[in-house]
Design a protein around this motif. Structure first.
Motif, PDB file in Angstrom:
ATOM      1  N   PRO A 169      23.827 -55.169 -56.196  1.00 62.55           N
ATOM      2  CA  PRO A 169      23.265 -56.477 -55.847  1.00 62.55           C
ATOM      3  C   PRO A 169      24.120 -57.193 -54.801  1.00 62.55           C
ATOM      4  CG  PRO A 169      23.315 -56.181 -58.232  1.00 62.55           C
ATOM      5  CD  PRO A 169      24.092 -55.051 -57.641  1.00 62.55           C
ATOM      6  N   ASN A 170      23.543 -57.458 -53.648  1.00 58.32           N
ATOM      7  CA  ASN A 170      24.192 -58.197 -52.549  1.00 58.32           C
ATOM      8  C   ASN A 170      25.432 -57.499 -51.987  1.00 58.32           C
ATOM      9  OD1 ASN A 170      22.295 -60.309 -52.999  1.00 58.32           O
ATOM     10  ND2 ASN A 170      23.611 -61.128 -54.630  1.00 58.32           N
ATOM     11  N   GLU A 171      25.603 -56.192 -52.271  1.00 58.60           N
ATOM     12  CA  GLU A 171      26.808 -55.489 -51.788  1.00 58.60           C
ATOM     13  C   GLU A 171      26.490 -54.179 -51.071  1.00 58.60           C
ATOM     14  OE1 GLU A 171      29.782 -55.019 -54.760  1.00 58.60           O
ATOM     15  OE2 GLU A 171      29.765 -57.132 -55.361  1.00 58.60           O
ATOM     16  N   GLY A 172      25.221 -53.845 -50.904  1.00 60.71           N
ATOM     17  CA  GLY A 172      24.882 -52.643 -50.158  1.00 60.71           C
ATOM     18  C   GLY A 172      24.793 -51.393 -51.014  1.00 60.71           C
ATOM     19  N   PHE A 173      24.999 -50.225 -50.366  1.00 61.91           N
ATOM     20  CA  PHE A 173      24.812 -48.933 -51.006  1.00 61.91           C
ATOM     21  C   PHE A 173      26.112 -48.125 -50.978  1.00 61.91           C
ATOM     22  CE2 PHE A 173      20.840 -50.373 -49.236  1.00 61.91           C
ATOM     23  CZ  PHE A 173      19.879 -50.044 -50.191  1.00 61.91           C
ATOM     24  N   GLN A 223      16.348 -33.453 -73.171  1.00 57.48           N
ATOM     25  CA  GLN A 223      16.024 -34.412 -72.120  1.00 57.48           C
ATOM     26  C   GLN A 223      15.362 -35.633 -72.744  1.00 57.48           C
ATOM     27  OE1 GLN A 223      13.613 -31.964 -69.421  1.00 57.48           O
ATOM     28  NE2 GLN A 223      15.259 -32.052 -67.907  1.00 57.48           N
ATOM     29  N   LEU A 224      15.518 -36.775 -72.098  1.00 58.17           N
ATOM     30  CA  LEU A 224      14.826 -37.983 -72.534  1.00 58.17           C
ATOM     31  C   LEU A 224      13.354 -37.894 -72.117  1.00 58.17           C
ATOM     32  CD1 LEU A 224      17.507 -40.694 -71.668  1.00 58.17           C
ATOM     33  CD2 LEU A 224      17.035 -39.650 -73.886  1.00 58.17           C
ATOM     34  N   PRO A 225      12.473 -38.611 -72.795  1.00 56.81           N
ATOM     35  CA  PRO A 225      11.026 -38.496 -72.511  1.00 56.81           C
ATOM     36  C   PRO A 225      10.656 -38.837 -71.069  1.00 56.81           C
ATOM     37  CG  PRO A 225      11.410 -39.673 -74.574  1.00 56.81           C
ATOM     38  CD  PRO A 225      12.742 -39.509 -73.916  1.00 56.81           C
ATOM     39  N   THR A 226      11.321 -39.816 -70.473  1.00 59.57           N
ATOM     40  CA  THR A 226      10.956 -40.243 -69.116  1.00 59.57           C
ATOM     41  C   THR A 226      12.183 -40.271 -68.209  1.00 59.57           C
ATOM     42  OG1 THR A 226      11.280 -42.569 -69.747  1.00 59.57           O
ATOM     43  CG2 THR A 226       9.045 -41.673 -69.949  1.00 59.57           C
ATOM     44  N   ALA A 227      11.938 -40.222 -66.907  1.00 62.28           N
ATOM     45  CA  ALA A 227      13.022 -40.325 -65.924  1.00 62.28           C
ATOM     46  C   ALA A 227      13.532 -41.768 -65.896  1.00 62.28           C
ATOM     47  CB  ALA A 227      12.534 -39.908 -64.553  1.00 62.28           C
ATOM     48  N   GLU A 228      14.830 -41.928 -65.735  1.00 65.21           N
ATOM     49  CA  GLU A 228      15.439 -43.257 -65.746  1.00 65.21           C
ATOM     50  C   GLU A 228      16.432 -43.389 -64.599  1.00 65.21           C
ATOM     51  OE1 GLU A 228      17.242 -44.004 -69.499  1.00 65.21           O
ATOM     52  OE2 GLU A 228      15.335 -44.018 -70.612  1.00 65.21           O
ATOM     53  N   LYS A 229      16.657 -44.624 -64.172  1.00 63.63           N
ATOM     54  CA  LYS A 229      17.681 -44.896 -63.169  1.00 63.63           C
ATOM     55  C   LYS A 229      19.041 -44.966 -63.853  1.00 63.63           C
ATOM     56  CE  LYS A 229      14.860 -47.186 -59.668  1.00 63.63           C
ATOM     57  NZ  LYS A 229      14.736 -48.340 -58.750  1.00 63.63           N
ATOM     58  N   LEU A 230      20.075 -44.519 -63.141  1.00 62.07           N
ATOM     59  CA  LEU A 230      21.437 -44.512 -63.680  1.00 62.07           C
ATOM     60  C   LEU A 230      22.161 -45.785 -63.276  1.00 62.07           C
ATOM     61  CD1 LEU A 230      22.361 -40.825 -62.741  1.00 62.07           C
ATOM     62  CD2 LEU A 230      21.198 -41.651 -64.791  1.00 62.07           C
ATOM     63  N   VAL A 231      23.008 -46.275 -64.165  1.00 58.64           N
ATOM     64  CA  VAL A 231      23.782 -47.489 -63.909  1.00 58.64           C
ATOM     65  C   VAL A 231      25.259 -47.151 -63.955  1.00 58.64           C
ATOM     66  CG1 VAL A 231      24.290 -49.837 -64.660  1.00 58.64           C
ATOM     67  CG2 VAL A 231      21.973 -48.923 -64.923  1.00 58.64           C
ATOM     68  N   PHE A 232      25.981 -47.520 -62.878  1.00 58.57           N
ATOM     69  CA  PHE A 232      27.411 -47.224 -62.779  1.00 58.57           C
ATOM     70  C   PHE A 232      28.104 -48.400 -62.098  1.00 58.57           C
ATOM     71  CE2 PHE A 232      30.928 -45.108 -60.331  1.00 58.57           C
ATOM     72  CZ  PHE A 232      31.715 -44.805 -61.412  1.00 58.57           C
ATOM     73  N   SER A 233      29.071 -49.007 -62.789  1.00 61.75           N
ATOM     74  CA  SER A 233      29.835 -50.155 -62.270  1.00 61.75           C
ATOM     75  C   SER A 233      28.923 -51.295 -61.813  1.00 61.75           C
ATOM     76  CB  SER A 233      30.739 -49.718 -61.101  1.00 61.75           C
ATOM     77  OG  SER A 233      31.676 -48.772 -61.538  1.00 61.75           O
ATOM     78  N   GLY A 234      27.877 -51.540 -62.563  1.00 53.81           N
ATOM     79  CA  GLY A 234      26.976 -52.641 -62.240  1.00 53.81           C
ATOM     80  C   GLY A 234      25.980 -52.335 -61.141  1.00 53.81           C
ATOM     81  N   CYS A 235      25.973 -51.099 -60.632  1.00 49.18           N
ATOM     82  CA  CYS A 235      25.051 -50.697 -59.567  1.00 49.18           C
ATOM     83  C   CYS A 235      24.054 -49.687 -60.119  1.00 49.18           C
ATOM     84  CB  CYS A 235      25.817 -50.108 -58.393  1.00 49.18           C
ATOM     85  SG  CYS A 235      27.086 -51.214 -57.719  1.00 49.18           S
ATOM     86  N   THR A 236      22.865 -49.633 -59.521  1.00 50.34           N
ATOM     87  CA  THR A 236      21.775 -48.801 -60.019  1.00 50.34           C
ATOM     88  C   THR A 236      21.356 -47.798 -58.958  1.00 50.34           C
ATOM     89  OG1 THR A 236      21.005 -50.722 -61.265  1.00 50.34           O
ATOM     90  CG2 THR A 236      19.508 -48.854 -61.115  1.00 50.34           C
ATOM     91  N   THR A 237      21.007 -46.585 -59.389  1.00 53.00           N
ATOM     92  CA  THR A 237      20.576 -45.559 -58.444  1.00 53.00           C
ATOM     93  C   THR A 237      19.237 -45.960 -57.813  1.00 53.00           C
ATOM     94  OG1 THR A 237      19.548 -44.328 -60.263  1.00 53.00           O
ATOM     95  CG2 THR A 237      21.759 -43.665 -59.599  1.00 53.00           C
ATOM     96  N   THR A 238      19.043 -45.545 -56.584  1.00 51.88           N
ATOM     97  CA  THR A 238      17.803 -45.865 -55.868  1.00 51.88           C
ATOM     98  C   THR A 238      16.649 -44.998 -56.359  1.00 51.88           C
ATOM     99  OG1 THR A 238      18.486 -44.320 -54.125  1.00 51.88           O
ATOM    100  CG2 THR A 238      19.000 -46.655 -53.799  1.00 51.88           C
ATOM    101  N   GLN A 239      16.953 -43.875 -57.042  1.00 54.12           N
ATOM    102  CA  GLN A 239      15.915 -42.994 -57.585  1.00 54.12           C
ATOM    103  C   GLN A 239      16.063 -42.880 -59.094  1.00 54.12           C
ATOM    104  OE1 GLN A 239      15.618 -39.171 -55.679  1.00 54.12           O
ATOM    105  NE2 GLN A 239      16.103 -39.980 -53.647  1.00 54.12           N
TER     106      GLN A 239
END
Length: 317
Positions: A286-290, A239-255
């Motif tokens: 960004p500017n496209e919703g969830f 596991q990585l040392p800290t929790a991170e947000k995931l990035v997929f197709s230019g979008c980022t997870t809310t958690q």
């Protein structure tokens, strides 16, 4: 003038209405069950090289059409042939459209317009029915099986005929749930996609299902991140040392997530997911919703010597 050229050919009528259909046939593996050219009855589609006509249609799922060119001037009976289309590539080998090949002893495959379809070479025989036909008090030909035995036999037959054996064969709301195994992740590092075919849905229809997969982060020197125990050659998970947000197709997870990744080995072995569960992640654009995606959450990995490239459809054999 008919008197000069001989009697004009009277085209044979092959379709008759109203429709009168025989029992639905059982087609051999790889042969489509379709409606005939009259739009009446379900029939086994004609295959490449077989004769066809207005009623006996060629297999549309294999890119076949009825070629009437040799039946001039009647154009009544033809031969099933492949449409000119792109070929297929599998493991670096190129196959022509309509070509049958056997890349593995267990499967026979067919290339159709860039897509590859495979059927098992050895089709299991159905077990003999333990329900005997009896006469006497019961009507002649009536089965001695009870309703529960019939359901058990039906489930057994499904199990023998099924090509989808990843999920346990269970009944959910009158649907026999079946699925293919998940394909390997499309990427060895970073977020990729894997898919399967399953009928676990409201309509109990075979549909393609996709999920995100994240086997390893794309690190320049992953051995510096993973600590392999002293005296060992592999570290299955990390596991990585800290929790991170995931990035997929230019979008980022809310958690933020602290994922478990598959590790590395100092020898030639590779580590792949062994056990996992499914979660749902939400992305914000960004500017496209969830939007939401299902994702594989790895709980354990196993290190093995059999390593396959992503997308190898025979990796599990």
């Amino acid at each position: 003038n008919p008197s000069e050229t001989g009697e004009a050919h009277q085209r044979k009528e092959l379709c008759h209405w109203p429709c009168r259909c025989p029992p639905v046939p059982s087609c051999t593996p790889g042969v489509s069950l379709v409606k005939d050219g009259c739009g009446c009855c379900r029939v086994c589609a004609k295959q490449s090289g077989e004769t066809c006509n207005e009623a006996d249609v060629c297999d549309p799922h294999k890119g076949l059409y009825c070629d009437y060119s040799e039946d001039e001037p009647r154009y009544e009976t033809g031969v099933c042939a492949y449409l000119v289309a792109v070929g297929c590539e599998l493991n670096g080998v190129y196959y022509l459209n309509g070509q049958t090949f056997q890349p593995n002893p267990l499967y026979k495959c067919l290339c159709v317009s860039g897509a590859i379809g495979c059927t098992p070479v050895f089709a299991p025989k159905l077990a003999a029915s333990p329900c005997t036909r009896v006469t006497g008090r019961k009507k002649p030909g009536q089965s001695s099986c009870g309703r529960r035995q019939h359901k058990q036999l039906q489930a057994t037959n499904y199990r023998l005929m099924s090509a989808y054996r990843s999920l346990p064969l269970v009944l959910k709301k009158k649907c026999l749930v079946q699925a293919t195994p998940w394909t390997p992740c499309s990427r060895t590092c970073g977020i990729g996609i894997s898919s399967r075919v399953t009928n676990e849905n409201r309509k109990c229809e075979m549909k393609k299902e996709k999920r995100l997969c994240f086997i390893q982060p794309c690190l320049t020197n992953i051995l510096k991140t993973i600590k392999i125990p002293k005296g060992k050659t592999c570290q299955p998970t990390f596991q990585l040392p800290t929790a991170e947000k995931l990035v997929f197709s230019g979008c980022t997870t809310t958690q933020s997530y602290k994922l478990t990744f598959c590790g590395v080995c100092l020898d030639k072995r590779c580590c792949i997911p062994n056990k996992s569960r499914m979660i749902t992640v939400q992305f914000e654009c960004p500017n496209e919703g969830f939007f939401k995606w299902k994702m594989m959450w790895i709980t354990s990995c196993v290190c093995q010597r059999i390593c396959s490239a992503p997308g190898d459809i025979f990796s599990e054999l």
